[in-house]
Design a protein around this motif. Structure first.
Motif, PDB file in Angstrom:
ATOM      1  N   UNK A  99      33.793  30.127  50.893  1.00  0.00           N
ATOM      2  CA  UNK A  99      33.139  29.828  49.624  1.00  0.00           C
ATOM      3  C   UNK A  99      33.704  30.711  48.533  1.00  0.00           C
ATOM      4  N   UNK A 100      33.945  30.135  47.371  1.00  0.00           N
ATOM      5  CA  UNK A 100      34.541  30.900  46.276  1.00  0.00           C
ATOM      6  C   UNK A 100      33.825  30.595  44.970  1.00  0.00           C
ATOM      7  N   UNK A 101      33.759  31.599  44.118  1.00  0.00           N
ATOM      8  CA  UNK A 101      33.246  31.381  42.767  1.00  0.00           C
ATOM      9  C   UNK A 101      33.876  32.406  41.836  1.00  0.00           C
ATOM     10  N   UNK A 102      34.185  31.959  40.635  1.00  0.00           N
ATOM     11  CA  UNK A 102      34.779  32.825  39.619  1.00  0.00           C
ATOM     12  C   UNK A 102      33.894  32.836  38.380  1.00  0.00           C
ATOM     13  N   UNK A 103      33.914  33.956  37.686  1.00  0.00           N
ATOM     14  CA  UNK A 103      33.233  34.055  36.400  1.00  0.00           C
ATOM     15  C   UNK A 103      34.273  34.356  35.334  1.00  0.00           C
ATOM     16  N   UNK A 104      34.047  33.822  34.144  1.00  0.00           N
ATOM     17  CA  UNK A 104      35.004  33.979  33.062  1.00  0.00           C
ATOM     18  C   UNK A 104      34.367  34.632  31.839  1.00  0.00           C
TER      19      UNK A 104
ATOM     20  N   UNK B  96      35.974  37.533  40.705  1.00  0.00           N
ATOM     21  CA  UNK B  96      36.251  36.600  41.800  1.00  0.00           C
ATOM     22  C   UNK B  96      35.470  37.045  43.026  1.00  0.00           C
ATOM     23  N   UNK B  97      34.763  36.094  43.636  1.00  0.00           N
ATOM     24  CA  UNK B  97      34.023  36.392  44.866  1.00  0.00           C
ATOM     25  C   UNK B  97      34.394  35.371  45.929  1.00  0.00           C
TER      26      UNK B  97
ATOM     27  N   UNK C 238      25.063  35.466  29.640  1.00  0.00           N
ATOM     28  CA  UNK C 238      24.026  34.505  30.023  1.00  0.00           C
ATOM     29  C   UNK C 238      24.510  33.564  31.113  1.00  0.00           C
ATOM     30  N   UNK C 239      25.799  33.237  31.072  1.00  0.00           N
ATOM     31  CA  UNK C 239      26.351  32.276  32.026  1.00  0.00           C
ATOM     32  C   UNK C 239      27.155  32.946  33.142  1.00  0.00           C
ATOM     33  N   UNK C 240      27.757  34.093  32.838  1.00  0.00           N
ATOM     34  CA  UNK C 240      28.653  34.726  33.807  1.00  0.00           C
ATOM     35  C   UNK C 240      28.028  35.899  34.550  1.00  0.00           C
TER      36      UNK C 240
ATOM     37  N   UNK D  87      37.538  22.940  39.982  1.00  0.00           N
ATOM     38  CA  UNK D  87      38.687  22.889  39.083  1.00  0.00           C
ATOM     39  C   UNK D  87      38.683  24.073  38.119  1.00  0.00           C
ATOM     40  N   UNK D  88      37.491  24.516  37.712  1.00  0.00           N
ATOM     41  CA  UNK D  88      37.398  25.647  36.783  1.00  0.00           C
ATOM     42  C   UNK D  88      37.844  26.947  37.447  1.00  0.00           C
ATOM     43  N   UNK D  89      37.429  27.157  38.691  1.00  0.00           N
ATOM     44  CA  UNK D  89      37.791  28.382  39.407  1.00  0.00           C
ATOM     45  C   UNK D  89      39.291  28.430  39.695  1.00  0.00           C
ATOM     46  N   UNK D  90      39.828  27.304  40.161  1.00  0.00           N
ATOM     47  CA  UNK D  90      41.247  27.276  40.511  1.00  0.00           C
ATOM     48  C   UNK D  90      42.137  27.366  39.274  1.00  0.00           C
TER      49      UNK D  90
END
Length: 465
Positions: free
Chosen positions: A159-164, A176-177, A203-205, A242-245
């Motif tokens: 599982x992966x998730x990124x914050x911007x 990146x997690x 607020x979002x990240x 698509x956003x993370x990649x």
């Protein structure tokens, strides 16, 4: 009234005949798209000699219902003659909560999803190569992007998730997690931005100034770490991946995207990860701000649940796709202009131009194929002492429409009310609530008639006789 009009066109024998008693605004949408894109016309109408039709004008008259129009027969002889002519008049279903303009411009069509016959097992749940471009995932061999390889250490579902964050260089990766199939954290790093931070998007990240100040790795180092961890055969799970990649500038061929596995009923809108977690996992996430480890775990859990319960799990019985009138028309370079009405920014798509202060005459015999206008004189009236004003307004409308139809013989004028007299109905509603015990029989009759009139929506299809 229109003072001067362009030169009259050559007379035609074009005629549209309506063969159904009641249609929807979406059916008019289908007719217009069908005609200008050479698709089959809907079954509710017959168009004779379509080669003469060059332009369609849709005139909305909000506040005028068919019952009121019939009572004004002496002041609106042309419109009433169209109502009584077979094939020129039909009823229109009430608008949805989205409003009549939205119902006309945006057509919701059911979408069918076909599973390729050559797929089986876990491959059924993965994004297929032909869908990468359509969903904006990074492409293989894309310039300045890297791709995973067989040297990556982890092959199991990840599982992966990124914050911007927003910087002077644009949107940059900030965190990146990565978690394994048992929800252990394999990687969690903050990233040193290349540009000056403009907005942490906390607020979002969930990212704050302290997080970025303590970051110790550059983007290239983080990207390299991820490459070392993810094997090219691993299934990479995430939400709107698509956003993370794109943020990682990373191509990976085996991805499972919960935004696609659990589709929204109004495609291509997407369910939020938070709503999916609440609905299918019965857990609350993003309570306050995002946490990329929590989001990565949640996406992986949703994927595992989908694997367990099958492809049909989490899929609405009916999925709809929104088709915008002007985007459909733009495919054949057909142009549309909205005259005299305010169009929300989210509805301005395709080849749609907007002229709020303009007049219809400016666009007749022009490069525009479709003209949409709205005459709001009745809507602007107050709730009291309005009957004589309505008579005068309808009289002017009647004369204006008759003159336009007679002069522009290669143009079809579709006259629809869109909605009834909501101002009057709301006013009587309020009075009824405030004066319930003093309410008279005459007032009750007026209130009931106003409610009935709200359902008397209509459309007239006016062409030269």
């Amino acid at each position: 009234m229109e003072d001067t009009l362009p030169v009259k066109r050559k007379h035609s024998c074009m005629l549209l005949t309506v063969i159904k008693d009641k249609i929807r605004l979406g059916d008019i949408h289908r007719f217009i798209v069908g005609f200008f894109t050479s698709q089959p016309l809907p079954e509710w109408c017959v168009l004779d000699q379509p080669e003469y039709l060059q332009q369609i004008v849709l005139i909305f008259l909000p506040g005028l219902d068919s019952t009121t129009l019939k009572t004004l027969k002496s002041t609106s002889p042309y419109l009433n003659s169209q109502m009584s002519t077979t094939g020129r008049y039909c009823k229109i279903d009430n608008a949805s909560k989205r409003g009549y303009l939205n119902d006309f411009l945006i057509l919701q069509e059911p979408v069918s999803f076909n599973i390729p016959n050559h797929l089986s097992g876990i491959d059924l749940f993965l994004v297929q190569p032909e869908d990468f471009s359509r969903n904006n995932y990074p492409q293989e061999n894309q310039k300045s992007y890297v791709k995973t390889s067989s040297s990556g250490t982890h092959k199991g579902p990840l599982g992966i998730d990124c914050e911007m964050i927003k910087t002077s260089c644009g949107t940059e990766l900030a965190r990146v997690s990565l978690v394994d199939s048992k929800y252990h954290t394999l990687y969690d790093e903050y990233v040193i931005p290349q540009g000056e931070v403009i907005d942490y998007l906390t607020k979002y990240s969930g990212i704050t100034k302290n997080h970025i100040s303590s970051a110790s790795k550059t983007f290239s180092l983080v990207q390299n770490d991820i490459l070392n961890l993810i094997n090219s055969e691993a299934i990479l799970c995430g939400h709107s991946l698509e956003n993370d990649l794109q943020a990682l500038k990373l191509f990976h061929k085996r991805i499972a995207d919960t935004a696609l596995l659990f589709p929204h009923s109004n495609w291509p809108s997407k369910n939020s990860l938070k709503s999916l977690a609440q609905k299918f996992l019965k857990k609350t996430i993003q309570n306050g701000s995002h946490n990329s480890i929590e989001d990565a775990i949640t996406a992986l859990q949703l994927f595992q649940l989908k694997l367990k319960l099958g492809m049909s799990f989490g899929v609405p019985q009916c999925i709809y796709k929104e088709n915008h009138l002007c985007e459909s028309l733009a495919q054949t370079n057909s142009r549309t202009v909205a005259v005299g009405l305010r169009i929300p920014n989210e509805l301005i798509k395709g080849n749609l131009s907007v002229d709020y202060g303009g007049k219809v005459k400016k666009y007749l015999i022009s490069e525009y194929n479709v003209i949409i206008c709205e005459w709001r004189e009745i809507k602007k009236l107050g709730a009291k002492d309005r009957q004589e004003d309505i008579k005068e307004i309808v009289k002017k409308w009647d004369m204006k429409i008759k003159k336009l139809v007679e002069r522009f013989t290669n143009t079809m004028f579709i006259v629809a009310n869109g909605e009834g007299d909501t101002s009057l109905a709301n006013h009587l509603d309020q009075m009824r609530n405030e004066q319930f015990f003093k309410w008279t029989i005459e007032q009750e009759r007026a209130w009931r008639q106003a409610q009935l009139n709200l359902n008397q929506n209509f459309a007239l299809f006016c062409t030269p006789d």
